[in-house]
Scaffold this motif. Sequence first.
Motif, mmCIF file in Angstrom:
data_model
loop_
_atom_site.group_PDB
_atom_site.id
_atom_site.type_symbol
_atom_site.label_atom_id
_atom_site.label_comp_id
_atom_site.label_asym_id
_atom_site.label_seq_id
_atom_site.Cartn_x
_atom_site.Cartn_y
_atom_site.Cartn_z
ATOM 1 N N GLY A 1 14.954 -36.103 2.485
ATOM 2 C CA GLY A 1 15.343 -37.014 3.316
ATOM 3 C C GLY A 1 15.282 -38.541 2.804
ATOM 4 N N GLY A 2 13.951 -38.686 2.258
ATOM 5 C CA GLY A 2 13.801 -39.880 1.689
ATOM 6 C C GLY A 2 14.642 -40.278 0.512
ATOM 7 N N TYR A 3 15.032 -39.100 -0.253
ATOM 8 C CA TYR A 3 16.075 -39.592 -1.350
ATOM 9 C C TYR A 3 17.432 -39.958 -0.619
ATOM 10 N N TYR A 4 17.994 -39.331 0.265
ATOM 11 C CA TYR A 4 19.425 -39.446 0.710
ATOM 12 C C TYR A 4 19.282 -40.989 1.380
ATOM 13 N N LEU A 5 18.205 -41.244 1.984
ATOM 14 C CA LEU A 5 17.814 -42.531 2.662
ATOM 15 C C LEU A 5 18.082 -43.701 1.518
#
Length: 679
Positions: A606-610
């Motif tokens: 999730g952090g990567y995509y954000l």
Amino acid sequence: MKFIYGRQDFKTMERGEENCYLMTNGLGGFSSLTMAGSCTRNDHALLMSCIAAEAPNHRYNMIHRLEEILISGEKRMHLSTQDFADHTARETGFCFLSGFTYEDYPVWRYEAEGVEVIKTVVLAVNENTVGVSYEIINRSGKAAAFQVIPQMEFVPKGERLSEVQEFVFEKADPVGQPARGCSQAIIRSGGRCLYLETNGFLSEQPLNFRTDLYYAYDVCDGRGETGCTAENHSIVFEAQPGERLMGEIIYGAAPVSESWSLKSGTGGVLRMAEGLTEYRAGLRKRAGFQDETAGTLAVAADQFISYRASTDNRTILAGYPFFEDWGRDTMISLPGCCLSTKRYDVAESILRTFMMYSKKGLMPNLFPEGKQEPWYNTVDAALLFIIAVYEYYMRTKDKAFVTGAWTVMQEIVDWYQRGTDFNIAMEEDGLIRAGEGYDQVTWMDVRIGDILPTPRHGKPVEINAYWYNVLCIMDFFQGRLKGEVTENGTDYRAMAELTGKSFREKFWNEAEGCLKDVLSGEAGKAVCPDTQIRCNQIWAVSLPFSLLDREQEKQVVETVFRKLYTPLGLRTLDPADPEFQPFYGGEQVKRDLAYHQGTVWTHPLGGYYLAYLKVNDYSAAAKAHVKTQLESITAALREGCIGQLPEIYDGERPVSSKGCFAQAWSVGELLRVYEALEG
């Protein structure tokens, strides 16, 4: 989203047991069996009960499984599936299983000797009640009978039933044809009661213990190999040639609610199913996602939200079937599971609970149970609390709540600045240090005796990214609450500027184009934890307030993609690192040594995509790229726990879910991505 599986998915017993379903009741209780209907874990259960006064962690495995036998003429055929220790006397009902579906509840369709049996299992919301219905369509030309033998445990979750435990069966109506079509009974054992209603022929049987249930998915993790269950009653449904019969069984930890009771006639399980469908439709509507996968995850998020008796409020369970509710996991899960799904009331209640238990600037990592005091062994929960308050405010503009939380937030910053437990303190450079000795205070918190595979003592990268964001948030709120709250003279902006300057100077790894994982002062070691490439750095980019310049942020995103990215999660360590572990499994020591040494975790994805969306300015092209990559998440919902996302996968080849088959922060962090894509 409706998940449909056919005979090609049950080619073998092993294939039929690869996936399971999960229904939870909002009290900590749940129902979970494999797609084949079997138990491959000690923690599988048709009914895992947890009464409100003990919620959510005092769970009891009441009905472990159901043995189901179709009798047609002289033939006796198991429609149930279960493996046993010698592997020679398996129940192989999967051979008759023509279809399995799961949307709001699981449905099995069997065909054998001209008889169709459609089985439905439903768990009531906010009750320890499970209903099972069997629609029996007899086209065989001869009479057929369907026998159900419940296998019970009545023991705390994770324990093994002892063969000396007594079981008492009390029938509540005359022997023979049930009065008004409903037979009732009470089963008592180990100080627990189980109430039963059925429209079938109910009879007491001699007490019998099965001691050889085989748990394939516990064996591969080094847990107990076999289990024990007790049988003391059976239920039979009889269908004449050409008859279409609806048989029902309802079990509850309390007398069956009038809403579902069979005393007034059949259809109780159907009413339970309609209630569950309506409830979940309301969750999807409230979340408002256009994407079907996002809507499915919004429903999945609800499965982790539970009542907690000790705080008399809501909490978030970290994962099924193993984990309880922990402060760190709750704060990471809350933005996605509660805010992205627009369940602001739940988010507020959880945040208020944490405010009540703040101590010396720390938030509980483990809430009180009975006489046990809360545990505060986490550096990140309190910082994540302030970030969650900010996220809550940005969606609700609830200024009154922030005003009420202000004193607690001030105390957190003050304690972190001057020092609190677990060697947590701000140093002269404005950065936070944490941990010493055997402390494990970040999310990479495994300890094996005196072995700390990932100690991370010193200044962890994500903790200081959180700290910087907390200071920026305090400055943000200070400006909006001026004159409404008590000031303590702290210049949060100046503190943030110092922290940001030191962060950029000390964490940036120019050679690798990324961030150091920790500032440990152990640069002389053969394997230096400082320069190990780990996924923790991604949160320095994805958080609301930026620490790095845009070019540095892009480099972090690209380095993480090259070395750590998989479609199902981020690796916790670069595969080129000598400490990289490609496989997660075996006994606990082996599992723990691999847990954060390369194992793929879903929630950092999730952090990567954000972060990717942020550094690409949320462009249409960037959103389209992320949507395409998220197709792997849609596919992942079919594997492991159906409709859920797991805790982890193997580091080298992540193809099968491991650890908890349903994990709150995995679901929550991906929901935040869908919210960003649509919002």
